[in-house]
Design a protein around this motif. Structure first.
Motif, PDB file in Angstrom:
ATOM      1  N   ALA A 139      50.704  47.384  32.091  1.00 56.16           N
ATOM      2  CA  ALA A 139      50.122  46.112  31.670  1.00 56.16           C
ATOM      3  C   ALA A 139      49.228  45.559  32.774  1.00 56.16           C
ATOM      4  N   GLY A 140      49.696  45.653  34.012  1.00 56.72           N
ATOM      5  CA  GLY A 140      48.887  45.188  35.134  1.00 56.72           C
ATOM      6  C   GLY A 140      47.604  45.982  35.286  1.00 56.72           C
ATOM      7  N   SER A 141      47.673  47.289  35.062  1.00 54.97           N
ATOM      8  CA  SER A 141      46.475  48.132  35.145  1.00 54.97           C
ATOM      9  C   SER A 141      45.445  47.703  34.113  1.00 54.97           C
ATOM     10  N   ALA A 142      45.914  47.367  32.911  1.00 51.46           N
ATOM     11  CA  ALA A 142      44.997  46.897  31.871  1.00 51.46           C
ATOM     12  C   ALA A 142      44.368  45.561  32.255  1.00 51.46           C
ATOM     13  N   MET A 143      45.122  44.713  32.947  1.00 45.55           N
ATOM     14  CA  MET A 143      44.569  43.443  33.417  1.00 45.55           C
ATOM     15  C   MET A 143      43.451  43.681  34.426  1.00 45.55           C
ATOM     16  N   LEU A 144      43.679  44.559  35.397  1.00 43.89           N
ATOM     17  CA  LEU A 144      42.666  44.835  36.411  1.00 43.89           C
ATOM     18  C   LEU A 144      41.393  45.376  35.780  1.00 43.89           C
ATOM     19  N   GLU A 145      41.561  46.311  34.839  1.00 45.50           N
ATOM     20  CA  GLU A 145      40.394  46.913  34.185  1.00 45.50           C
ATOM     21  C   GLU A 145      39.620  45.874  33.381  1.00 45.50           C
ATOM     22  N   THR A 146      40.340  44.994  32.693  1.00 41.64           N
ATOM     23  CA  THR A 146      39.688  43.954  31.901  1.00 41.64           C
ATOM     24  C   THR A 146      38.952  42.966  32.791  1.00 41.64           C
ATOM     25  N   ALA A 147      39.579  42.558  33.891  1.00 41.37           N
ATOM     26  CA  ALA A 147      38.925  41.635  34.824  1.00 41.37           C
ATOM     27  C   ALA A 147      37.642  42.242  35.367  1.00 41.37           C
ATOM     28  N   ASP A 148      37.679  43.530  35.654  1.00 43.16           N
ATOM     29  CA  ASP A 148      36.504  44.227  36.170  1.00 43.16           C
ATOM     30  C   ASP A 148      35.370  44.218  35.144  1.00 43.16           C
ATOM     31  N   LYS A 149      35.703  44.449  33.874  1.00 40.86           N
ATOM     32  CA  LYS A 149      34.672  44.546  32.842  1.00 40.86           C
ATOM     33  C   LYS A 149      34.166  43.187  32.370  1.00 40.86           C
ATOM     34  N   LEU A 150      34.988  42.161  32.479  1.00 38.39           N
ATOM     35  CA  LEU A 150      34.544  40.828  32.064  1.00 38.39           C
ATOM     36  C   LEU A 150      33.696  40.133  33.132  1.00 38.39           C
ATOM     37  N   THR A 151      33.862  40.523  34.382  1.00 38.87           N
ATOM     38  CA  THR A 151      33.036  39.965  35.459  1.00 38.87           C
ATOM     39  C   THR A 151      31.972  40.999  35.820  1.00 38.87           C
ATOM     40  N   VAL A 152      30.946  41.066  35.003  1.00 37.58           N
ATOM     41  CA  VAL A 152      29.940  42.116  35.134  1.00 37.58           C
ATOM     42  C   VAL A 152      29.107  41.941  36.392  1.00 37.58           C
ATOM     43  N   ALA A 153      28.574  40.750  36.596  1.00 32.62           N
ATOM     44  CA  ALA A 153      27.680  40.517  37.726  1.00 32.62           C
ATOM     45  C   ALA A 153      28.455  40.397  39.034  1.00 32.62           C
ATOM     46  N   GLU A 154      27.939  41.029  40.074  1.00 35.00           N
ATOM     47  CA  GLU A 154      28.555  40.936  41.392  1.00 35.00           C
ATOM     48  C   GLU A 154      28.110  39.657  42.106  1.00 35.00           C
ATOM     49  N   LYS A 155      29.014  39.121  42.909  1.00 32.22           N
ATOM     50  CA  LYS A 155      28.770  37.911  43.702  1.00 32.22           C
ATOM     51  C   LYS A 155      28.320  36.732  42.845  1.00 32.22           C
ATOM     52  N   GLU A 156      28.875  36.655  41.655  1.00 32.57           N
ATOM     53  CA  GLU A 156      28.670  35.492  40.795  1.00 32.57           C
ATOM     54  C   GLU A 156      30.021  34.811  40.653  1.00 32.57           C
ATOM     55  N   PRO A 157      30.179  33.572  41.130  1.00 29.30           N
ATOM     56  CA  PRO A 157      31.486  32.912  41.114  1.00 29.30           C
ATOM     57  C   PRO A 157      32.189  33.029  39.769  1.00 29.30           C
ATOM     58  N   ALA A 158      33.470  33.384  39.816  1.00 32.26           N
ATOM     59  CA  ALA A 158      34.275  33.559  38.600  1.00 32.26           C
ATOM     60  C   ALA A 158      35.683  33.051  38.876  1.00 32.26           C
ATOM     61  N   LEU A 159      35.770  31.785  39.293  1.00 30.32           N
ATOM     62  CA  LEU A 159      37.045  31.216  39.706  1.00 30.32           C
ATOM     63  C   LEU A 159      38.094  31.287  38.612  1.00 30.32           C
ATOM     64  N   ARG A 160      37.741  30.938  37.375  1.00 25.76           N
ATOM     65  CA  ARG A 160      38.729  30.913  36.296  1.00 25.76           C
ATOM     66  C   ARG A 160      39.258  32.314  36.002  1.00 25.76           C
ATOM     67  N   HIS A 161      38.393  33.320  36.060  1.00 28.58           N
ATOM     68  CA  HIS A 161      38.863  34.697  35.872  1.00 28.58           C
ATOM     69  C   HIS A 161      39.802  35.100  37.003  1.00 28.58           C
ATOM     70  N   PHE A 162      39.471  34.692  38.226  1.00 28.32           N
ATOM     71  CA  PHE A 162      40.335  35.001  39.370  1.00 28.32           C
ATOM     72  C   PHE A 162      41.709  34.363  39.201  1.00 28.32           C
ATOM     73  N   LEU A 163      41.742  33.087  38.846  1.00 26.33           N
ATOM     74  CA  LEU A 163      43.013  32.383  38.691  1.00 26.33           C
ATOM     75  C   LEU A 163      43.846  32.975  37.558  1.00 26.33           C
ATOM     76  N   LEU A 164      43.195  33.364  36.461  1.00 27.65           N
ATOM     77  CA  LEU A 164      43.920  33.990  35.350  1.00 27.65           C
ATOM     78  C   LEU A 164      44.542  35.309  35.779  1.00 27.65           C
ATOM     79  N   LEU A 165      43.792  36.096  36.544  1.00 25.91           N
ATOM     80  CA  LEU A 165      44.304  37.389  36.989  1.00 25.91           C
ATOM     81  C   LEU A 165      45.496  37.218  37.933  1.00 25.91           C
ATOM     82  N   VAL A 166      45.377  36.324  38.891  1.00 18.19           N
ATOM     83  CA  VAL A 166      46.488  36.081  39.822  1.00 18.19           C
ATOM     84  C   VAL A 166      47.711  35.578  39.063  1.00 18.19           C
ATOM     85  N   GLY A 167      47.494  34.660  38.114  1.00 14.82           N
ATOM     86  CA  GLY A 167      48.615  34.147  37.326  1.00 14.82           C
ATOM     87  C   GLY A 167      49.254  35.219  36.480  1.00 14.82           C
ATOM     88  N   GLY A 168      48.435  36.100  35.896  1.00 11.07           N
ATOM     89  CA  GLY A 168      48.972  37.178  35.076  1.00 11.07           C
ATOM     90  C   GLY A 168      49.787  38.176  35.886  1.00 11.07           C
TER      91      GLY A 168
END
Length: 242
Positions: free
Chosen positions: A92-121
């Motif tokens: 389940a955690g592996s699927a979270m990492l892969e999803t976070a990677d694919k949903l944050t397409v652009a590099e160095k573009e702030p994505a605080l909410r995605h970061f917080l969701l991933l840490v919480g998950g």
């Protein structure tokens, strides 16, 4: 030398040369960063183990021409150690990492909410208070909401009618009889209620749900996520076998 510091979660790594790795990290302030970690594959590396997937790290980067370089890394929370001992939670955690990677397409573009969701998950998986697939489905639904793809679950996705009959991925969620497209599924009322509970964080209702509704919910959520990403999540193949 331009240095910057951030905290983040390691999403994935790739070998580079004989001793280096390219690490992809979703950070709190900077967004997704791809950087070279030099010498981390050597047994004498000072921070090689700190740059493994699932690790929540405090990291310092040196800005490079093409890729930044990791100069320091300190472990904040080693989620990988706790998840690796439990296959359902690890997948389940592996699927979270892969999803976070694919949903944050652009590099160095702030994505605080995605970061917080991933840490919480990852924290929820590691704590083990809820069934792993419920945690994963909640993460999927909330990540989709942050990305602007939250499914309609209470009124028709097309006309906002309150009387809904089916779930149509192409329509964006539940639909009424008049708006129902061909091929739409007809999930149980309890399944849609479970999806809504996971999206809202109503864990009392989610934990009380029945197995058949959880299974149906997972199928719909996975299909909806992958349709919006326009490609599959490879890690889900392992999750679905559990």
């Amino acid at each position: 030398m331009s240095l910057y510091r951030d905290e983040g979660v390691v999403l994935r790594t790739h070998k580079l040369g004989e001793a280096d790795r390219i690490v992809t990290i979703l950070t709190r302030r900077t967004g997704k960063v791809r950087a070279v970690a030099k010498g981390v594959r050597r047994t004498t590396s000072r921070f090689g183990a700190r740059l493994e997937p699932f690790t929540h790290v405090d990291v310092q980067f040196h800005t490079g021409r093409t890729l930044d370089v990791v100069t320091q890394a300190e472990t904040l929370r080693p989620y990988g150690e706790r998840l690796a001992a439990d296959y359902p939670r690890y997948t389940a955690g592996s699927a979270m990492l892969e999803t976070a990677d694919k949903l944050t397409v652009a590099e160095k573009e702030p994505a605080l909410r995605h970061f917080l969701l991933l840490v919480g998950g990852l924290r929820a998986l590691a704590d083990g208070e809820h069934e792993p697939r419920l945690v994963l489905d909640a993460y999927f639904l909330r990540s989709l909401a942050v990305a602007g793809y939250a499914p309609a679950l209470e009124t028709c996705a097309r006309c906002s009618a309150e009387s809904v009959r089916a779930f149509a991925i192409v329509a964006g969620g539940v639909v009424c009889a008049e708006c129902r497209p061909a091929g739409a599924s007809v999930p149980a009322t309890e399944t849609v209620a479970l999806m809504l509970a996971l999206l809202r964080g109503d864990w009392a209702s989610a934990d009380a749900s029945q197995a058949r509704h959880r299974t149906e919910c997972s199928g719909l959520v996975a299909a909806y996520l992958q349709w919006h990403l326009e490609h599959g999540i490879r890690s889900l193949r392992h999750v679905e076998r559990v």
